[in-house]
Motif scaffolding. Structure first.
Motif, PDB file in Angstrom:
ATOM      1  N   HIS A 193      -8.867  -5.143  -0.551  1.00 13.31           N
ATOM      2  CA  HIS A 193      -9.426  -4.481  -1.728  1.00 13.31           C
ATOM      3  C   HIS A 193      -9.059  -3.002  -1.742  1.00 13.31           C
ATOM      4  CE1 HIS A 193     -12.149  -7.220  -3.953  1.00 13.31           C
ATOM      5  NE2 HIS A 193     -12.181  -7.895  -2.820  1.00 13.31           N
ATOM      6  N   SER A 194      -9.394  -2.301  -0.666  1.00 15.51           N
ATOM      7  CA  SER A 194      -9.284  -0.842  -0.676  1.00 15.51           C
ATOM      8  C   SER A 194      -7.845  -0.363  -0.613  1.00 15.51           C
ATOM      9  CB  SER A 194     -10.086  -0.252   0.492  1.00 15.51           C
ATOM     10  OG  SER A 194      -9.584  -0.702   1.735  1.00 15.51           O
ATOM     11  N   LYS A 195      -7.002  -1.062   0.149  1.00 18.59           N
ATOM     12  CA  LYS A 195      -5.652  -0.555   0.391  1.00 18.59           C
ATOM     13  C   LYS A 195      -4.620  -1.019  -0.630  1.00 18.59           C
ATOM     14  CE  LYS A 195      -6.133   0.237   5.356  1.00 18.59           C
ATOM     15  NZ  LYS A 195      -5.582  -0.016   6.700  1.00 18.59           N
ATOM     16  N   THR A 201     -17.047  -0.961 -13.838  1.00 17.03           N
ATOM     17  CA  THR A 201     -17.436  -0.495 -12.507  1.00 17.03           C
ATOM     18  C   THR A 201     -18.946  -0.287 -12.458  1.00 17.03           C
ATOM     19  OG1 THR A 201     -15.307   0.637 -12.297  1.00 17.03           O
ATOM     20  CG2 THR A 201     -17.044   1.255 -10.748  1.00 17.03           C
ATOM     21  N   GLN A 242     -12.000  -6.755   2.783  1.00 15.66           N
ATOM     22  CA  GLN A 242     -12.317  -5.340   2.564  1.00 15.66           C
ATOM     23  C   GLN A 242     -11.064  -4.476   2.579  1.00 15.66           C
ATOM     24  OE1 GLN A 242     -15.581  -3.918   1.960  1.00 15.66           O
ATOM     25  NE2 GLN A 242     -14.096  -2.410   1.230  1.00 15.66           N
ATOM     26  N   GLN A 243     -10.216  -4.695   3.552  1.00 13.14           N
ATOM     27  CA  GLN A 243      -8.994  -3.910   3.662  1.00 13.14           C
ATOM     28  C   GLN A 243      -8.042  -4.198   2.502  1.00 13.14           C
ATOM     29  OE1 GLN A 243      -7.457  -4.760   7.569  1.00 13.14           O
ATOM     30  NE2 GLN A 243      -9.252  -3.888   8.596  1.00 13.14           N
ATOM     31  N   ASP A 271      -7.474  -2.639  -5.284  1.00  9.63           N
ATOM     32  CA  ASP A 271      -8.167  -1.570  -6.000  1.00  9.63           C
ATOM     33  C   ASP A 271      -7.262  -0.359  -6.188  1.00  9.63           C
ATOM     34  OD1 ASP A 271     -10.367  -3.183  -6.130  1.00  9.63           O
ATOM     35  OD2 ASP A 271     -11.531  -2.111  -4.622  1.00  9.63           O
ATOM     36  N   LEU A 272      -6.383  -0.116  -5.229  1.00  7.84           N
ATOM     37  CA  LEU A 272      -5.423   0.982  -5.357  1.00  7.84           C
ATOM     38  C   LEU A 272      -4.582   0.811  -6.613  1.00  7.84           C
ATOM     39  CD1 LEU A 272      -3.821   3.438  -4.140  1.00  7.84           C
ATOM     40  CD2 LEU A 272      -2.364   1.722  -3.020  1.00  7.84           C
ATOM     41  N   HIS A 325       0.833  -1.201   0.000  1.00  5.48           N
ATOM     42  CA  HIS A 325       0.000   0.000   0.000  1.00  5.48           C
ATOM     43  C   HIS A 325       0.870   1.254   0.000  1.00  5.48           C
ATOM     44  CE1 HIS A 325      -3.134   2.878   1.083  1.00  5.48           C
ATOM     45  NE2 HIS A 325      -2.321   3.299   2.039  1.00  5.48           N
TER      46      HIS A 325
END
Length: 260
Positions: A87-89, A220, A84-85, A92-93, A37
């Motif tokens: 994916h987002s961090k 998306t 979830q973490q 998906d970044l 990340h």
């Protein structure tokens, strides 16, 4: 920042992010995900970095999966938070990054490792690479975007076959399915990735970022990809790079883009 699980190397405008846990086949543990990340966040903000190549240390593995020992005792809430973490961090970044990212798959890319490669914009593989999503053998499913990105890349039927059987595929099969775009012998993998990225980096940086956003928009939910394309196309006309590109074309010279 000093990394414990990554090696960062810069070569001209290319930054290498190398997952450096060779003794663990570069498995993704919590600390490695945290470092990824940070490394990608910094690379996307660094004006000296034009694009990124991510690979694994050693000849055996790109990333051979997640570190199972870290989540063996998770409950429903813990497992949900883990996905979830991630994916987002991280995943998906990378996928939504403003600079091109190439995965150079130098060996096993399994589970979270294949999901990491699929989050990248382009994938290239060594002839010796093997890829798969074996989560169902653990009573799990892919949790870092694998069920979605694999189906987008190779189609629903083949994706379900790979996920439900947990079978690995070869680099040649991955190229046939559209999972990777190039296959090279091991010693040629990184030079080939560099050559491709250098070609990409000779183009207008802001246009590259717009193209990534426009393509991603089509995958998306709730976003009209065509409308995003129209808006990004229009934005390009307001850049100095557009004026430079047109002037260079009309003047029959090579454009010198500044990312402005």
């Amino acid at each position: 920042m000093e990394y414990q699980n990554l090696l960062i190397q810069n070569k001209d405008r290319i930054q290498y992010i190398i997952i450096n846990r060779e003794s663990k086949l570069n498995a993704l543990n919590k600390d490695t995900l945290t470092e990824l990340h940070t490394a990608f966040s910094e690379a996307f903000k660094n004006p000296a970095v034009g694009g990124i190549i991510i690979t694994g240390a050693g000849p055996k593995a790109f990333v051979a999966g997640a570190d199972i020992s870290e989540f063996a005792h998770f409950d429903v809430a813990g497992g949900t938070a883990l996905a979830q973490q991630g994916h987002s961090k991280v995943f998906d970044l990378i996928a939504n990054g403003n600079k091109p990212v190439i995965a150079a798959i130098n060996g096993f890319a399994l589970g979270g490792g294949l999901e990491l490669a699929m989050a990248c914009h382009i994938r290239m593989a060594s002839e010796t690479a093997k890829m798969g999503l074996p989560e169902v053998t653990l009573g799990l499913i892919p949790g870092y975007g694998g069920t979605q990105r694999l189906a987008q890349l190779i189609g629903k039927g083949k994706a379900l076959e790979m996920i439900l059987t947990a079978d690995m595929i070869t680099a040649v099969e991955a190229q046939q399915f559209g999972l990777v775009t190039h296959v090279a012998c091991p010693e040629d993998l990184l030079p080939a990735a560099e050559e491709l990225l250098q070609k990409i980096l000779s183009r207008a940086p802001l246009a590259l970022a717009s193209a990534i956003r426009a393509v991603n928009a089509g995958y998306t939910d709730g976003i009209n990809g065509y409308q995003t394309e129209i808006e990004e196309f229009g934005h390009c006309f307001g850049t100095r790079d557009f004026k430079e590109g047109v002037d260079a074309f009309l003047g029959k010279r090579k454009a010198e883009f500044k990312g402005e």
